[in-house]
Design a protein around this motif. Structure first.
Motif, PDB file in Angstrom:
ATOM      1  N   GLY A 368       0.788  -1.230   0.000  1.00  0.00           N
ATOM      2  CA  GLY A 368       0.000   0.000   0.000  1.00  0.00           C
ATOM      3  C   GLY A 368       0.814   1.271   0.000  1.00  0.00           C
ATOM      4  O   GLY A 368       0.250   2.370   0.028  1.00  0.00           O
ATOM      5  N   ALA A 369       2.154   1.157  -0.031  1.00  0.00           N
ATOM      6  CA  ALA A 369       3.016   2.343  -0.023  1.00  0.00           C
ATOM      7  C   ALA A 369       3.418   2.713  -1.449  1.00  0.00           C
ATOM      8  O   ALA A 369       3.813   1.847  -2.236  1.00  0.00           O
ATOM      9  CB  ALA A 369       4.256   2.090   0.824  1.00  0.00           C
ATOM     10  N   PHE A 370       3.323   4.002  -1.768  1.00  0.00           N
ATOM     11  CA  PHE A 370       3.710   4.511  -3.080  1.00  0.00           C
ATOM     12  C   PHE A 370       4.475   5.827  -2.901  1.00  0.00           C
ATOM     13  O   PHE A 370       4.173   6.605  -1.988  1.00  0.00           O
ATOM     14  CB  PHE A 370       2.488   4.792  -3.963  1.00  0.00           C
ATOM     15  CG  PHE A 370       1.711   3.587  -4.376  1.00  0.00           C
ATOM     16  CD1 PHE A 370       2.017   2.909  -5.542  1.00  0.00           C
ATOM     17  CD2 PHE A 370       0.651   3.127  -3.597  1.00  0.00           C
ATOM     18  CE1 PHE A 370       1.285   1.793  -5.928  1.00  0.00           C
ATOM     19  CE2 PHE A 370      -0.082   2.019  -3.966  1.00  0.00           C
ATOM     20  CZ  PHE A 370       0.237   1.349  -5.137  1.00  0.00           C
ATOM     21  N   LEU A 371       5.421   6.080  -3.802  1.00  0.00           N
ATOM     22  CA  LEU A 371       6.077   7.378  -3.886  1.00  0.00           C
ATOM     23  C   LEU A 371       6.245   7.706  -5.357  1.00  0.00           C
ATOM     24  O   LEU A 371       7.066   7.119  -6.061  1.00  0.00           O
ATOM     25  CB  LEU A 371       7.438   7.369  -3.181  1.00  0.00           C
ATOM     26  CG  LEU A 371       8.151   8.725  -3.100  1.00  0.00           C
ATOM     27  CD1 LEU A 371       7.319   9.738  -2.315  1.00  0.00           C
ATOM     28  CD2 LEU A 371       9.529   8.586  -2.464  1.00  0.00           C
ATOM     29  N   LEU A 372       5.418   8.636  -5.831  1.00  0.00           N
ATOM     30  CA  LEU A 372       5.454   9.053  -7.224  1.00  0.00           C
ATOM     31  C   LEU A 372       6.075  10.434  -7.336  1.00  0.00           C
ATOM     32  O   LEU A 372       6.021  11.229  -6.393  1.00  0.00           O
ATOM     33  CB  LEU A 372       4.047   9.067  -7.818  1.00  0.00           C
ATOM     34  CG  LEU A 372       3.521   7.733  -8.391  1.00  0.00           C
ATOM     35  CD1 LEU A 372       3.419   6.674  -7.307  1.00  0.00           C
ATOM     36  CD2 LEU A 372       2.186   7.934  -9.090  1.00  0.00           C
ATOM     37  N   PHE A 373       6.656  10.719  -8.490  1.00  0.00           N
ATOM     38  CA  PHE A 373       7.222  12.049  -8.709  1.00  0.00           C
ATOM     39  C   PHE A 373       7.108  12.422 -10.184  1.00  0.00           C
ATOM     40  O   PHE A 373       7.092  11.573 -11.068  1.00  0.00           O
ATOM     41  CB  PHE A 373       8.681  12.128  -8.234  1.00  0.00           C
ATOM     42  CG  PHE A 373       9.658  11.237  -8.982  1.00  0.00           C
ATOM     43  CD1 PHE A 373      10.499  11.761  -9.944  1.00  0.00           C
ATOM     44  CD2 PHE A 373       9.746   9.879  -8.685  1.00  0.00           C
ATOM     45  CE1 PHE A 373      11.411  10.948 -10.618  1.00  0.00           C
ATOM     46  CE2 PHE A 373      10.651   9.058  -9.348  1.00  0.00           C
ATOM     47  CZ  PHE A 373      11.483   9.591 -10.319  1.00  0.00           C
TER      48      PHE A 373
END
Length: 455
Positions: A368-373
């Motif tokens: 459930g963890a996301f890091l978008l850029f």
């Protein structure tokens, strides 16, 4: 005391039995009947055609039977028919030639014709299968499979492919049905996404100029009256028509022998997904998000997790070169490092570290963890004092991150000016800094982190 609970498996000949499960069945026990929280889970054992568990109940407790949530693209399990992904269940011939490719929905076995090569890092650190545009493909028998959409039934297909410029005049990505009048073809033809069905040159074309050696998400759907082709999340063409797709013995990925010889696929294919529904807008966005994060592709719509929550909202001025890392078990996604596949992308991000491919990064993320850029499309050709902290200069390009859950420490990598890469930093004096700011105004309040030259 202890009692034995027995329930009938779906494989039983009895009329009253459990629905089909993935591979396990559980007995859930709860004190208040709300199994969404606080329930005890007991794995049941398959004994013949019955599932059994031994349990000691307390007075007034509740119980029910459950199974695992099916894993599916975008966590969209309903109406899924086939799902081939190159990072799972590939069999090689002792070298790097693919002999089998296993479907994740029904277990269909695709057979590699003339052993198309497996590429360990094809698109965004993920693998693909390379087809030579001549005599290589993957043949998937359809006999015995349920739900394959024939006739005029609704359907949706998603393919991630990269063409290399070879092959025939029209490069078929995936084909099933028969040739000619009752055939259906999903292709990248020349430099346009195209859907062909019920005869050659019948069907809508896309409008994007699809370049060489660039991965794209090409999808097509039919709702019973209209066929629509979509590229990277944008509908590009449609045609009002009914279909009459004939029942065929097989589906071909990267067709080489089906139909005519000048329509072979030359390039890689990383993923093929087929549904017997045209899907809702929300479902399609979830599937596109799964594919985009995995393969470093920028979408035109919001990025949405499998639970329907937005993890990146477009329209904020940082929608260039969107990519990221994340994990969501219900869709089998565990992207631990990413760089946008766009030619002007500069930054690579990895969870803790960056390896030669995604499988080689052994640092697990939390479900459930996301890091978008994404970036603002600013220039990286030179340093500027404009907007920079006192005593520093910076590139005009800025990046924004969006975190869902807790990702933890990430590694950022950018090519030095001495790199052979065409997209790299301008020449620096001696040190490069990562500037981090809460409001995007780096002239004050920014945190400065000295970067280390590696290579």
């Amino acid at each position: 005391g202890t009692v034995k609970i027995r329930v009938t498996d779906n494989s039983s000949s009895l009329s009253t039995k459990l629905p089909a499960e993935i591979n396990s069945v559980y007995l859930f026990i709860d004190d208040d009947g709300d199994f969404s929280s606080g329930a005890t889970e007991v794995a049941m054992t398959l004994n013949g055609t019955n599932w059994e568990a031994d349990v000691d109940f307390a007075n007034g407790q509740y119980f029910t039977i459950g199974s695992q949530v099916p894993v599916a693209p975008g966590c969209v399990a309903s109406n899924a028919v086939l799902w081939f992904k190159a990072d799972q269940d590939i069999t090689l011939n002792g070298g790097n030639g693919v002999t089998q490719w296993l479907d994740q929905i029904q277990g269909a076995v695709g057979t590699g014709a003339n052993a198309p090569p497996f590429i360990a890092s094809s698109a965004n650190f993920n693998p693909g299968i390379s087809f030579n545009g001549n005599n290589q493909d993957v043949d998937v028998p359809l006999a015995g499979l349920s739900g394959v959409p024939f006739g005029n039934s609704s359907r949706a297909m998603f393919v991630v492919g990269t063409r290399d410029g070879g092959g025939g005049a029209d490069n078929y990505m995936v084909h099933y049905g028969t040739c000619g009048v009752n055939g259906q073809q999903f292709t990248i033809a020349e430099n346009l996404a195209r859907v062909w069905m019920d005869g050659y040159n019948v069907g809508p074309n896309g409008t994007s100029n699809l370049g060489i050696n660039e991965p794209y998400i090409v999808s097509a759907r039919h709702d019973g009256t209209t066929v629509t082709v979509n590229v990277d999340g944008t509908d590009e063409g449609s045609q009002n028509t009914s279909l009459n797709t004939a029942v065929s013995a097989q589906l071909q990925i990267g067709p080489s022998t089906f139909c005519v010889t000048n329509r072979t696929w030359s390039g890689t294919i990383s993923e093929v997904i087929l549904y017997n529904s045209n899907l809702t807008v929300a479902e399609r966005e979830r599937i596109n998000t799964y594919l985009a994060i995995k393969y470093g592709i920028t979408l035109s719509h919001n990025y949405v997790a499998g639970n329907g929550a937005a993890i990146w909202n477009t329209g904020g001025g940082y929608d260039k070169n969107i990519t990221g890392i994340g994990r969501e078990n219900c869709q089998g996604l565990h992207q631990k490092q990413s760089k946008s596949i766009n030619s002007d992308a500069l930054v690579t991000m990895g969870h803790v570290d960056i390896a030669s491919n995604n499988a080689g990064n052994t640092n697990d993320m939390t479900d459930g963890a996301f890091l978008l850029f994404g970036d603002n499309n600013g220039s990286i050709a030179s340093w500027t004092l404009t907007g920079a902290p006192t005593g520093r200069r910076m590139v005009s390009r800025k990046w924004k991150v969006a975190e869902t859950g807790t990702v933890g420490t990430v590694k950022l990598r950018v090519p030095d000016n001495s790199s052979s890469s065409s997209t790299k930093l301008p020449a620096e004096t001696n040190v490069v800094y990562l500037l981090i700011d809460a409001d995007g105004d780096f002239s004050s309040g920014a945190t400065e982190v000295a970067m280390t030259l590696n290579g």
